[in-house]
Scaffold this motif. Structure first.
Motif, PDB file in Angstrom:
ATOM      1  N   MET A  81       0.495  11.541   0.901  1.00  0.00           N
ATOM      2  CA  MET A  81       1.089  10.203   1.013  1.00  0.00           C
ATOM      3  C   MET A  81       0.290   9.226   0.125  1.00  0.00           C
ATOM      4  SD  MET A  81       1.709   7.903   4.463  1.00  0.00           S
ATOM      5  CE  MET A  81       2.910   9.043   5.143  1.00  0.00           C
ATOM      6  N   ASN A  82       0.978   8.524  -0.783  1.00  0.00           N
ATOM      7  CA  ASN A  82       0.260   7.619  -1.670  1.00  0.00           C
ATOM      8  C   ASN A  82      -0.084   6.310  -0.948  1.00  0.00           C
ATOM      9  OD1 ASN A  82       2.623   6.061  -1.619  1.00  0.00           O
ATOM     10  ND2 ASN A  82       3.467   7.153  -3.386  1.00  0.00           N
ATOM     11  N   ASN A  83      -0.874   5.464  -1.660  1.00  0.00           N
ATOM     12  CA  ASN A  83      -1.348   4.228  -1.032  1.00  0.00           C
ATOM     13  C   ASN A  83      -0.201   3.316  -0.614  1.00  0.00           C
ATOM     14  OD1 ASN A  83      -4.009   4.941  -1.196  1.00  0.00           O
ATOM     15  ND2 ASN A  83      -4.384   3.849  -3.123  1.00  0.00           N
ATOM     16  N   ALA A  84       0.833   3.226  -1.465  1.00  0.00           N
ATOM     17  CA  ALA A  84       1.960   2.342  -1.142  1.00  0.00           C
ATOM     18  C   ALA A  84       2.622   2.753   0.171  1.00  0.00           C
ATOM     19  CB  ALA A  84       2.976   2.363  -2.289  1.00  0.00           C
ATOM     20  N   SER A  85       2.767   4.049   0.376  1.00  0.00           N
ATOM     21  CA  SER A  85       3.383   4.539   1.619  1.00  0.00           C
ATOM     22  C   SER A  85       2.491   4.233   2.819  1.00  0.00           C
ATOM     23  CB  SER A  85       3.630   6.047   1.527  1.00  0.00           C
ATOM     24  OG  SER A  85       4.507   6.348   0.454  1.00  0.00           O
ATOM     25  N   VAL A  86       1.173   4.422   2.634  1.00  0.00           N
ATOM     26  CA  VAL A  86       0.232   4.122   3.725  1.00  0.00           C
ATOM     27  C   VAL A  86       0.286   2.645   4.090  1.00  0.00           C
ATOM     28  CG1 VAL A  86      -2.211   4.027   4.356  1.00  0.00           C
ATOM     29  CG2 VAL A  86      -1.305   6.021   3.131  1.00  0.00           C
ATOM     30  N   TYR A  87       0.292   1.790   3.053  1.00  0.00           N
ATOM     31  CA  TYR A  87       0.322   0.350   3.307  1.00  0.00           C
ATOM     32  C   TYR A  87       1.625  -0.052   4.007  1.00  0.00           C
ATOM     33  CZ  TYR A  87      -3.620   0.205   0.064  1.00  0.00           C
ATOM     34  OH  TYR A  87      -4.826   0.408  -0.558  1.00  0.00           O
ATOM     35  N   TRP A  88       2.742   0.565   3.616  1.00  0.00           N
ATOM     36  CA  TRP A  88       4.036   0.251   4.226  1.00  0.00           C
ATOM     37  C   TRP A  88       4.042   0.639   5.702  1.00  0.00           C
ATOM     38  CZ3 TRP A  88       7.916  -2.718   4.342  1.00  0.00           C
ATOM     39  CH2 TRP A  88       9.105  -2.365   4.948  1.00  0.00           C
ATOM     40  N   VAL A  89       3.492   1.820   5.998  1.00  0.00           N
ATOM     41  CA  VAL A  89       3.407   2.258   7.396  1.00  0.00           C
ATOM     42  C   VAL A  89       2.514   1.304   8.193  1.00  0.00           C
ATOM     43  CG1 VAL A  89       2.544   4.073   8.927  1.00  0.00           C
ATOM     44  CG2 VAL A  89       3.843   4.692   6.881  1.00  0.00           C
ATOM     45  N   ALA A  90       1.398   0.876   7.596  1.00  0.00           N
ATOM     46  CA  ALA A  90       0.494  -0.050   8.283  1.00  0.00           C
ATOM     47  C   ALA A  90       1.179  -1.382   8.557  1.00  0.00           C
ATOM     48  CB  ALA A  90      -0.763  -0.267   7.443  1.00  0.00           C
ATOM     49  N   PHE A  91       1.909  -1.894   7.561  1.00  0.00           N
ATOM     50  CA  PHE A  91       2.630  -3.163   7.739  1.00  0.00           C
ATOM     51  C   PHE A  91       3.668  -3.049   8.852  1.00  0.00           C
ATOM     52  CE2 PHE A  91       6.507  -5.569   6.682  1.00  0.00           C
ATOM     53  CZ  PHE A  91       6.032  -6.856   6.862  1.00  0.00           C
ATOM     54  N   LYS A  92       4.435  -1.962   8.833  1.00  0.00           N
ATOM     55  CA  LYS A  92       5.460  -1.774   9.866  1.00  0.00           C
ATOM     56  C   LYS A  92       4.821  -1.649  11.247  1.00  0.00           C
ATOM     57  CE  LYS A  92       7.784   1.771   8.398  1.00  0.00           C
ATOM     58  NZ  LYS A  92       8.828   2.821   8.400  1.00  0.00           N
ATOM     59  N   THR A  93       3.654  -1.015  11.314  1.00  0.00           N
ATOM     60  CA  THR A  93       2.975  -0.850  12.603  1.00  0.00           C
ATOM     61  C   THR A  93       2.537  -2.195  13.179  1.00  0.00           C
ATOM     62  OG1 THR A  93       2.161   1.325  11.902  1.00  0.00           O
ATOM     63  CG2 THR A  93       1.055   0.287  13.781  1.00  0.00           C
ATOM     64  N   ILE A  94       1.901  -3.027  12.335  1.00  0.00           N
ATOM     65  CA  ILE A  94       1.461  -4.355  12.806  1.00  0.00           C
ATOM     66  C   ILE A  94       2.669  -5.206  13.185  1.00  0.00           C
ATOM     67  CG2 ILE A  94       0.234  -6.465  12.185  1.00  0.00           C
ATOM     68  CD1 ILE A  94      -1.406  -4.781  10.203  1.00  0.00           C
ATOM     69  N   LEU A  95       3.700  -5.170  12.327  1.00  0.00           N
ATOM     70  CA  LEU A  95       4.899  -5.985  12.589  1.00  0.00           C
ATOM     71  C   LEU A  95       5.588  -5.544  13.883  1.00  0.00           C
ATOM     72  CD1 LEU A  95       6.936  -8.132  11.664  1.00  0.00           C
ATOM     73  CD2 LEU A  95       8.082  -6.356  10.308  1.00  0.00           C
ATOM     74  N   THR A  96       5.719  -4.231  14.076  1.00  0.00           N
ATOM     75  CA  THR A  96       6.359  -3.721  15.295  1.00  0.00           C
ATOM     76  C   THR A  96       5.564  -4.119  16.533  1.00  0.00           C
ATOM     77  OG1 THR A  96       7.234  -1.831  14.066  1.00  0.00           O
ATOM     78  CG2 THR A  96       7.181  -1.647  16.465  1.00  0.00           C
ATOM     79  N   LYS A  97       4.228  -4.021  16.434  1.00  0.00           N
ATOM     80  CA  LYS A  97       3.384  -4.426  17.570  1.00  0.00           C
ATOM     81  C   LYS A  97       3.601  -5.900  17.915  1.00  0.00           C
ATOM     82  CE  LYS A  97      -0.604  -5.934  16.926  1.00  0.00           C
ATOM     83  NZ  LYS A  97      -1.480  -6.993  17.231  1.00  0.00           N
ATOM     84  N   GLU A  98       3.697  -6.745  16.878  1.00  0.00           N
ATOM     85  CA  GLU A  98       3.883  -8.175  17.101  1.00  0.00           C
ATOM     86  C   GLU A  98       5.245  -8.469  17.728  1.00  0.00           C
ATOM     87  OE1 GLU A  98       1.572 -10.882  16.400  1.00  0.00           O
ATOM     88  OE2 GLU A  98       0.507  -9.012  16.750  1.00  0.00           O
ATOM     89  N   ILE A  99       6.284  -7.776  17.244  1.00  0.00           N
ATOM     90  CA  ILE A  99       7.626  -8.012  17.788  1.00  0.00           C
ATOM     91  C   ILE A  99       7.710  -7.544  19.248  1.00  0.00           C
ATOM     92  CG2 ILE A  99      10.061  -7.347  17.585  1.00  0.00           C
ATOM     93  CD1 ILE A  99       9.667  -7.264  14.550  1.00  0.00           C
TER      94      ILE A  99
END
Length: 258
Positions: free
Chosen positions: A1-19
């Protein structure tokens, strides 16, 4: 998994937690602003508004609807980020996020995205409630949506900065009480600045919320005390300035690593 994919998963994780955070406690996060705004519609729109008459060619209740919707967006996008990020500091789980191999912009975007989500949800609920009191029409869908989202981003970022500097739960209520609320109430939500004496008209131009409320009112009703280009320039300028400052605070670890 490249960095862009890792960053996207991290962003979705934080956003989902907040929602999920504000969704689970919707009785505390979504219902109160809906009830408060409904009372504004009843008291200022129906009872007092019927005695005021038209304003800028619209019934008073129609005139205040855009300001009341945007006021709920401002307060809720701000409150979501300031309370969530400070809670993470208070519970010392922010350290787990900071030691992860993530760029600071992903952390900031995740929290701001959560604030925008709550602002959009509450703003949409308030808009639906407004339909019980008036026939809402949209003059410009593009302007309405742009101001709606940009204002959420701006105040979610401001809430993040407040949370970084806060040292107690009392600190996260100081800015909303003594800065945000006066600016919002004096930002043309309930009146047109053309009603004010010349001095106070010019003084009102120093209030950034005035530009957001009037731009949103133009999107819904097609009337505004302010031309659109300075309104968008100020909103985007504040987003860039506050976003850059928040990134600097994260890079220095102010309020987090000290």
């Amino acid at each position: 998994m490249n960095n862009a994919s890792v960053y996207w998963v991290a962003f979705k994780t934080i956003l989902t937690k907040e929602i999920l955070r504000f969704s689970r406690i919707w009785v505390q996060t979504v219902l109160p602003p809906a009830i408060t705004t409904a009372l504004y519609f009843v008291i200022f729109g129906k009872l007092i508004g019927s005695q005021i008459g038209d304003m800028d060619g619209f019934r008073y209740i129609d005139f205040i609807v855009p300001g009341l919707i945007l006021m709920s967006v401002i307060t809720n996008s701000y409150a979501n980020v300031v309370s969530s990020f400070y809670s993470s500091k208070f519970q010392h789980n922010i350290e787990e996020l900071l030691i992860a191999p993530l760029p600071n912009v992903i952390i900031l975007a995740g929290y701001v995205g959560g604030g925008v989500a709550r602002g959009v949800v509450v703003g949409t609920v308030v808009t639906i409630i407004s339909l019980l009191f008036t026939d809402l029409s949209i003059h410009s869908y593009g302007v309405t949506l742009a101001v709606f989202v940009l204002t959420s981003v701006l105040f979610a970022t401001a809430g993040f900065i407040n949370a970084v500097y806060a040292n107690s739960f009392d600190d996260i209520s100081i800015i909303p009480t003594f800065v945000l609320t006066p600016l919002t109430y004096l930002g043309g939500v309930f009146y047109s600045i053309s009603m004010l004496p010349e001095f106070w008209q010019k003084a009102s131009l120093a209030n950034p919320v005035l530009y957001m409320v009037n731009a949103f009112r133009y999107g819904l009703l097609g009337v505004s005390d302010i031309p659109m280009w300075p309104a968008f320039a100020i909103i985007i300028g504040f987003i860039i300035a506050l976003g850059s400052f928040a990134m600097w605070l994260l890079a220095r670890g102010v309020g987090i690593k000290s």
